[in-house]
Design an enzyme around this catalytic site. Sequence first.
Site, PDB file in Angstrom:
ATOM      1  N   ASP A   1      42.376  83.467  63.399  1.00 18.72           N
ATOM      2  CA  ASP A   1      43.066  82.921  62.220  1.00 18.72           C
ATOM      3  C   ASP A   1      42.255  81.748  61.688  1.00 18.72           C
ATOM      4  OD1 ASP A   1      44.991  82.607  60.240  1.00 18.72           O
ATOM      5  OD2 ASP A   1      46.311  81.384  61.483  1.00 18.72           O
TER       6      ASP A   1
ATOM      7  N   ASP B   1      44.799  75.433  66.377  1.00 18.58           N
ATOM      8  CA  ASP B   1      45.685  76.569  66.100  1.00 18.58           C
ATOM      9  C   ASP B   1      45.161  77.866  66.724  1.00 18.58           C
ATOM     10  OD1 ASP B   1      47.874  77.844  65.107  1.00 18.58           O
ATOM     11  OD2 ASP B   1      47.364  77.638  62.986  1.00 18.58           O
TER      12      ASP B   1
HETATM   13  N1  LIG Z   1      46.220  68.053  67.912  1.00 18.85           N
HETATM   14  C1  LIG Z   1      46.491  67.769  66.641  1.00 18.85           C
HETATM   15  N2  LIG Z   1      46.253  66.527  66.134  1.00 18.85           N
HETATM   16  C2  LIG Z   1      46.535  66.242  64.842  1.00 18.85           C
HETATM   17  N3  LIG Z   1      47.061  67.113  63.969  1.00 18.85           N
HETATM   18  C3  LIG Z   1      47.327  68.370  64.405  1.00 18.85           C
HETATM   19  C4  LIG Z   1      47.059  68.757  65.753  1.00 18.85           C
HETATM   20  N4  LIG Z   1      47.420  70.057  65.904  1.00 18.85           N
HETATM   21  C5  LIG Z   1      47.897  70.445  64.715  1.00 18.85           C
HETATM   22  N5  LIG Z   1      47.851  69.446  63.798  1.00 18.85           N
HETATM   23  C6  LIG Z   1      48.289  69.499  62.385  1.00 18.85           C
HETATM   24  O1  LIG Z   1      49.412  70.335  62.290  1.00 18.85           O
HETATM   25  C7  LIG Z   1      49.130  71.455  61.445  1.00 18.85           C
HETATM   26  C8  LIG Z   1      49.798  72.706  62.015  1.00 18.85           C
HETATM   27  O2  LIG Z   1      49.288  72.984  63.307  1.00 18.85           O
HETATM   28  P1  LIG Z   1      48.715  74.399  63.675  1.00 18.85           P
HETATM   29  O3  LIG Z   1      48.310  74.362  65.093  1.00 18.85           O
HETATM   30  O4  LIG Z   1      47.672  74.782  62.673  1.00 18.85           O
HETATM   31  O5  LIG Z   1      49.992  75.345  63.578  1.00 18.85           O
HETATM   32  P2  LIG Z   1      50.509  76.367  62.449  1.00 18.85           P
HETATM   33  O6  LIG Z   1      49.481  76.419  61.348  1.00 18.85           O
HETATM   34  O7  LIG Z   1      50.630  77.659  63.190  1.00 18.85           O
HETATM   35  O8  LIG Z   1      51.813  75.824  62.026  1.00 18.85           O
HETATM   36  C9  LIG Z   1      47.620  71.534  61.402  1.00 18.85           C
HETATM   37  O9  LIG Z   1      47.147  72.110  60.231  1.00 18.85           O
HETATM   38  C10 LIG Z   1      47.209  70.099  61.504  1.00 18.85           C
HETATM   39  O10 LIG Z   1      47.255  69.481  60.236  1.00 18.85           O
HETATM   40 MG   LIG Z   2      47.451  76.281  61.304  1.00 13.32          MG
END
Ligand SMILES: Nc1ncnc2c1ncn2[C@@H]1O[C@H](COP(=O)(O)OP(=O)(O)O)[C@@H](O)[C@H]1O
Ligand SMILES: [Mg+2]
Length: 257
Positions: free
Chosen positions: A191, A208
């Site tokens: 992804d 992600d």
């Molecule tokens: N470890 C992290 N530290 C800071 N921001 C994060 C972190 N993990 C995710 N994020 C923020 O949260 C958003 C969503 O997380 P993500 O893992 O991409 O899940 P999803 O897109 O499936 O909801 C990311 O795009 C990023 O902006």
């Molecule tokens: Mg994401």
Amino acid sequence: MYSMNDKSALKQLIDTDEFSNKLNLDRKTYGLVFDKRTLNSIYYIIKKFNIDFVDFPISSGKESLVFKVIDKKKKAYALKIYKISTLKFSNTFEYIRGDYRFDKERINRSNIVYIWAQKEFTNLDDMRKAKVKSPFPYGYYKNVLLMSYIGTKNEPSPQIKYIDTDFELLYKKLKINLKNMYKKAGLVHADLSEYNILYYRKNPYIIDVGQSVSVKHPRANEFIRRDIKNITTFFLKKNVKCSEDDLYKYLNGDKDD
Ligand SMILES: Nc1ncnc2c1ncn2[C@@H]1O[C@H](COP(=O)(O)OP(=O)(O)O)[C@@H](O)[C@H]1O
Ligand SMILES: [Mg+2]
């Protein structure tokens, strides 16, 4: 800031309007996310890692919520909560089926969301060992994952979609990370896009990875092709000289550039 000393504090936090307003959650979503099982999972994690309070919400997506949380020693983490009821079984199963690392027999509709957090944890751990810049995974429990927070005190790092930088250089750094992910960790992101790469201290951080699969997954080649296409499209828009074929060859080849 909300203290996390007991369960009622957690419940209070979640019940505040400030919390749901900040997250833009409607009542229905809210109920889906913070069901009793999820509250218990969050509670387990905050106890185990001495989480003191929730600093601020970072993201509220279709399938997950992410918060910045702080422990008693003032260390920051990102807490990711997979929404129990909104993960579609058929979508999800595609990525787990054919992945020899996970026990397929025991997966069903009601426990698949738990596999997701486990999968993201394992993938992050494999990436860390392969020197891919990504969040450090601290632990998971059921549908909740705790990882290192990527960002500054007041702001999480932006997705590369929203930054301005030397994209030529960023692309070079990203390629190295992707090759380590593919060749050393043996993983295909599946992804990958400008939304799942954060920009932190001049480096790309890959995030992600719940859906990421082993390179031995029957559809791995299809997924890597799609990832490459997304990345190449983005960097071409930023006037970086690159192509899908070049990136594919680089990832599969023995050469380092
Ligand atoms: N470890 C992290 N530290 C800071 N921001 C994060 C972190 N993990 C995710 N994020 C923020 O949260 C958003 C969503 O997380 P993500 O893992 O991409 O899940 P999803 O897109 O499936 O909801 C990311 O795009 C990023 O902006
Ligand atoms: Mg994401």
